[in-house]
Design an enzyme around this catalytic site. Structure first.
Site, mmCIF file in Angstrom:
data_model
loop_
_atom_site.group_PDB
_atom_site.id
_atom_site.type_symbol
_atom_site.label_atom_id
_atom_site.label_comp_id
_atom_site.label_asym_id
_atom_site.label_seq_id
_atom_site.Cartn_x
_atom_site.Cartn_y
_atom_site.Cartn_z
ATOM 1 N N LYS A 171 0.817 -1.081 -0.164
ATOM 2 C CA LYS A 171 0.107 0.129 0.153
ATOM 3 C C LYS A 171 0.881 1.288 0.030
ATOM 4 O O LYS A 171 0.525 2.338 -0.604
ATOM 5 C CB LYS A 171 -0.697 0.047 1.144
ATOM 6 C CG LYS A 171 -0.487 0.804 2.422
ATOM 7 C CD LYS A 171 -1.396 0.687 3.528
ATOM 8 C CE LYS A 171 -0.118 1.194 4.541
ATOM 9 N NZ LYS A 171 -0.578 1.389 5.809
ATOM 10 N N THR A 172 2.050 1.203 0.768
ATOM 11 C CA THR A 172 2.871 2.552 0.777
ATOM 12 C C THR A 172 3.523 2.736 -0.742
ATOM 13 O O THR A 172 3.572 3.852 -0.988
ATOM 14 C CB THR A 172 4.084 2.247 1.792
ATOM 15 O OG1 THR A 172 3.373 1.937 2.903
ATOM 16 C CG2 THR A 172 4.656 3.599 1.969
ATOM 17 N N ASP A 232 -3.662 7.595 5.346
ATOM 18 C CA ASP A 232 -3.276 6.372 5.654
ATOM 19 C C ASP A 232 -3.613 5.996 6.741
ATOM 20 O O ASP A 232 -4.297 6.541 7.794
ATOM 21 C CB ASP A 232 -1.628 6.563 5.810
ATOM 22 C CG ASP A 232 -1.074 5.296 5.926
ATOM 23 O OD1 ASP A 232 -1.447 4.381 5.080
ATOM 24 O OD2 ASP A 232 0.136 5.066 6.469
ATOM 25 N N GLU A 233 -3.860 4.509 6.912
ATOM 26 C CA GLU A 233 -4.560 3.861 8.247
ATOM 27 C C GLU A 233 -5.895 4.379 8.459
ATOM 28 O O GLU A 233 -6.247 4.643 9.606
ATOM 29 C CB GLU A 233 -3.583 4.158 9.384
ATOM 30 C CG GLU A 233 -2.072 3.634 9.186
ATOM 31 C CD GLU A 233 -1.793 2.212 9.086
ATOM 32 O OE1 GLU A 233 -2.906 1.151 9.236
ATOM 33 O OE2 GLU A 233 -0.735 1.707 9.262
ATOM 34 N N GLN A 293 -7.081 -4.356 10.553
ATOM 35 C CA GLN A 293 -5.927 -4.014 11.211
ATOM 36 C C GLN A 293 -6.281 -2.803 12.177
ATOM 37 O O GLN A 293 -5.260 -2.087 12.646
ATOM 38 C CB GLN A 293 -4.673 -3.558 10.543
ATOM 39 C CG GLN A 293 -4.146 -4.988 9.630
ATOM 40 C CD GLN A 293 -2.929 -4.392 8.782
ATOM 41 O OE1 GLN A 293 -2.027 -4.130 9.274
ATOM 42 N NE2 GLN A 293 -2.978 -4.661 7.472
ATOM 43 N N ARG A 299 3.532 -9.048 10.620
ATOM 44 C CA ARG A 299 4.817 -8.369 10.442
ATOM 45 C C ARG A 299 5.842 -9.027 9.981
ATOM 46 O O ARG A 299 6.947 -8.552 9.591
ATOM 47 C CB ARG A 299 5.288 -7.647 11.792
ATOM 48 C CG ARG A 299 4.358 -6.785 12.529
ATOM 49 C CD ARG A 299 3.900 -5.564 11.723
ATOM 50 N NE ARG A 299 2.476 -6.016 11.157
ATOM 51 C CZ ARG A 299 1.807 -5.460 10.105
ATOM 52 N NH1 ARG A 299 2.582 -4.324 9.361
ATOM 53 N NH2 ARG A 299 0.759 -5.761 9.557
#
Length: 733
Positions: free
Chosen positions: A36-37, A222-223, A253, A621
């Site tokens: 996504k980044t 973001d997020e 998340q 992660r």
DNA sequence: ACCTGCGGGTTTTTT
DNA sequence: ACCCGCAGGT
């Protein structure tokens, strides 16, 4: 758009679709490791390449770390292009800047400081007193949580009061009011105020909305699953006029509901913006298959989970390992041993490994294990340094220099180190300040009007004022203006802070605290060096402004911000802090009922599901290696308790993991039992004669309790208690 | 004015 | 186990 250049190379179809999206609302559902980044940063770069002014792009994130990384990647993608004016910032930093710029219009003091958690606590305590309530009935933590909730809903004290029915809510309203009064007279805002004030301003002031909307014609968040109502209002308002809003997130998340994050912001995005483009990034570029399977299998247990398939092309990889240790020390050692092997045999560098835990308190045992093993580690606790007592003292002086209305800081340092301005004197000052509606510093400056102050205290006050004003003069000197570092050094010296730790009356000097104070000077020097680089406001800056900016930056750092991948060290941090990061090898410790999921989440399904998401975030992660550890016994708050394995471990598909057999804590129980029985006289090499009282079981093993003649009752580990049966006729009985 | 020792309380996660 | 506030002594 013929030359969309290299920015589209190597992208999957959905990624490409997200990157080329130009105008209108877009929702990008991005699973863990789905790039996504990459998508967001390439989209920004592409917008720039297509001629959109950097000035009109705004990207909002939650942590400075995320903002920094995004900025860096955009910079790399755009090569030498001028990106000045491009705003990539955290919500809080962005809000602080907007409030500062429109301060007079918004009725916010232009020189406001930001209260950190400790300041908030102090203010909350004070507020309870000023509201005429008992501090014992109103713990600051619950007061702050109630106020925080109201603020996130954009409710001011008056609104809370108006809606208050019962005694509790009415009291909260009163405390809230008192709390805001304290903030106001301290020229301070707390974290929630930053968002709330900007949000209400945008909601109520059409011209401000218009202004920010036209400046920031392209908005990215973001997020997004972790936005609260205030953040939602801010984003919606900026996008209201143009609808160019791109939000990125993953409902699975969402781990911040406890601080007001509202998952419906992301779930309702498509109905909020009719015709929004929705894109789902389904390929995981981060983790190997077993890790994806294990984590997907876990999150599927959430009712709120929307089924979706994630796939990876990185191969099967190793199965995540589940292990159970006797206690937290054994657990930590297991992690260290396995990490050492990964380092030595698989050449995974230390900085590609992380230990994640539910609570900060878990770090200590792990730290000890790493230290004894000689493995470099780093605890991600960004604020830790600035929370040390000596640093807080020093910072309080600096904050006072920046903002004399900061009563909390003044109260902290007025007599630190002791200079003869004690409680009695300050009581008089407080009363005078309250009567004349002054800040404490202002009251002190008018100390000649306070008759009750003793002669001696008055002299001390004058000396204190002379010292502070000396600093002010130095700061505003047009020639020979000191650097931040020089200012800090001078404050440490003249305040006597440093000396206080140097020549302790008792004897030895406190080298650690002194070193920390020196480190603060270094931090100031770093800030001085940063001054010309990396700042988009190229205004001539006086020391006052630099100090303000530095203090603000410190107030807004997060734990995760400090993670420095350049250093060769294993990272230790909370699961929350790990969001957005990735490592080759990850160990999650404390996979136990009551820990993960936390006991406070047991009675509420939505909280339990958040815990499950937290575990999911932790697992995802990992790129290649994942360890899930638990201790069968754990000492918490001084009491040792048996721990049951986390239900989450059972929810992970068994075929995706490898379960190591736990050591049997009772294995040694039978060994001693044969020779002795309760009531039997025994002899012990150290304690001498005694009688067996009973046998016990502890998670570490079997025990035997013996009542010794000389030493009284003792409980010994049965396996090692070298007891010899003896005769009751032994003369010692 | 300051230090020491005792007792009560205890939200895990963070911008 | 640890932190914080308070009482009482120096």
């Amino acid at each position: 758009m013929a030359t969309d250049s290299t920015l589209l190379e190597g992208l999957t179809d959905p990624q490409r679709e997200a990157v080329v999206h130009h105008e209108g609302p877009m929702l990008v559902l991005a699973g863990p490791g789905s790039g996504k980044t990459t998508a967001v940063t390439r989209r920004i770069a592409l917008l720039l390449e297509r001629g959109v002014s950097p000035w009109s792009i705004l990207a909002l994130t939650f942590t400075n770390k995320a903002a920094g990384e995004m900025r860096e990647r955009v910079r790399r993608l755009t090569g030498g292009r001028d990106t000045r004016g491009l705003t990539i910032a955290t919500f809080h930093a962005f809000a602080a800047r907007q409030l500062r710029m429109a301060s007079d219009r918004l009725g916010v003091p232009e020189d406001f400081t930001i209260f950190d958690a400790a300041d908030q606590k102090a203010a909350a305590k004070q507020a309870v007193i000023e509201a005429g309530l008992e501090t014992s009935n109103w713990p600051p933590a619950s007061v702050l949580s109630a106020i925080g909730q109201a603020k996130q809903q954009l409710l001011g004290p008056e609104e809370v009061e108006r809606n208050a029915g019962d005694f509790y809510t009415r009291s909260v309203a009163r405390i809230y009011k008192a709390y805001q009064k304290i903030l106001k007279r301290s020229h301070a805002l707390d974290f929630d105020d930053l968002l709330r004030l900007l949000a209400t301003a945008l909601r109520d002031d059409a011209s401000l909305r218009e202004q920010l909307g036209s400046r920031f014609a392209y908005l990215m968040v973001d997020e997004y699953q972790d936005t609260n109502h205030a953040q939602f209002v801010i984003a919606s308002a900026i996008a209201a006029s143009h609808g160019n809003i791109c939000v990125v997130g993953d409902p699975d998340q969402s781990i911040y509901a406890w601080r007001g994050a509202d998952i419906s912001n992301i779930l309702d995005f498509e109905s909020q913006y009719a015709g929004a483009t929705a894109i789902s990034l389904g390929q995981n570029f981060r983790s190997t298959e077993h890790i994806v399977q294990a984590s997907s299998g876990l999150i599927a247990h959430n009712e709120s989970h929307r089924a979706r398939t994630l796939h990876t092309e990185l191969g099967a990889g190793d199965r995540p390992i589940l292990f159970a240790s006797l206690d937290e020390h054994a657990e930590a050692k297991e992690v260290v041993d396995r990490f050492k092997r990964l380092h030595d045999e698989d050449s995974i560098p230390w900085n590609e490994m992380a230990v994640l835990y539910r609570m900060n308190a878990f770090s200590r045992v792990v730290e000890d294990a790493f230290r004894t093993a000689g493995v470099p580690y780093l605890v991600a606790r960004g604020t830790a340094f600035y929370q040390r007592k000596e640093i807080k003292d020093a910072m309080a002086y600096l904050r006072l220099l920046r903002n004399e209305a900061d009563d909390i800081s003044l109260r902290r340092i007025i007599n630190v180190p002791t200079r003869g301005i004690g409680g009695t004197t300050m009581d008089h000052v407080e009363r005078f300040a309250a009567r004349h509606d002054l800040s404490l510093m202002a009251a002190i400056r008018r100390r000649s009007e306070i008759e009750a102050i003793s002669r001696r205290a008055a002299t001390s006050i004058d000396r204190f004022l002379a010292m502070v004003d000396g600093w002010h003069r130095a700061m505003s000197a047009s020639l020979m203006m000191p650097s931040l570092a020089e200012l800090v050094a001078r404050v440490l010296d003249e305040s006597g802070l440093e000396k206080a730790h140097r020549a302790k009356p008792g004897g030895e000097e406190d080298t650690e605290r002194i070193a920390n104070l020196q480190e603060l000077v270094s931090a100031a020097a770093d800030r001085d060096a940063l001054q010309d680089v990396d700042r988009d406001d190229q205004m001539p800056t006086g020391l006052e402004v630099q100090l303000a900016a530095w203090l603000e930056a410190i107030a807004l750092v997060a734990d995760a911000d400090t993670i420095d991948p350049e250093q060769g060290a294993v990272t230790l941090m909370t699961l929350h802090a790990a969001k957005g990061l990735e490592f080759d090898a990850v160990a999650i410790i404390g996979c136990e009922q009551g820990v993960l999921p936390h006991s406070r989440a047991f009675d509420d399904l939505s909280q339990l599901e958040e815990e499950r998401r937290l575990c999911y975030v932790g697992m995802t992660r990992a790129r290649r290696r994942l360890l899930l550890g638990r201790a069968m016994s754990r000492t918490q708050r001084g009491i040792q308790e048996r721990q049951a394995g986390s239900q989450f471990l059972d929810e992970i598909p068994p075929e995706a993991v490898r379960v190591l057999e736990p050591e049997d804590p009772w294995a040694s129980a039978s060994r001693v039992r044969l020779d002795v029985h309760p009531g039997q006289p025994v002899r012990h090499p150290r304690f001498g004669l005694g009688r067996v009282v009973r046998f016990g079981r502890r998670p570490q093993g079997a025990t035997v309790t013996v009542d010794f003649v000389e030493f009284g009752a003792r409980t010994l580990p049965a396996a090692h208690a070298a007891l010899e049966p003896t005769d009751a006729s032994d003369p010692a009985f």
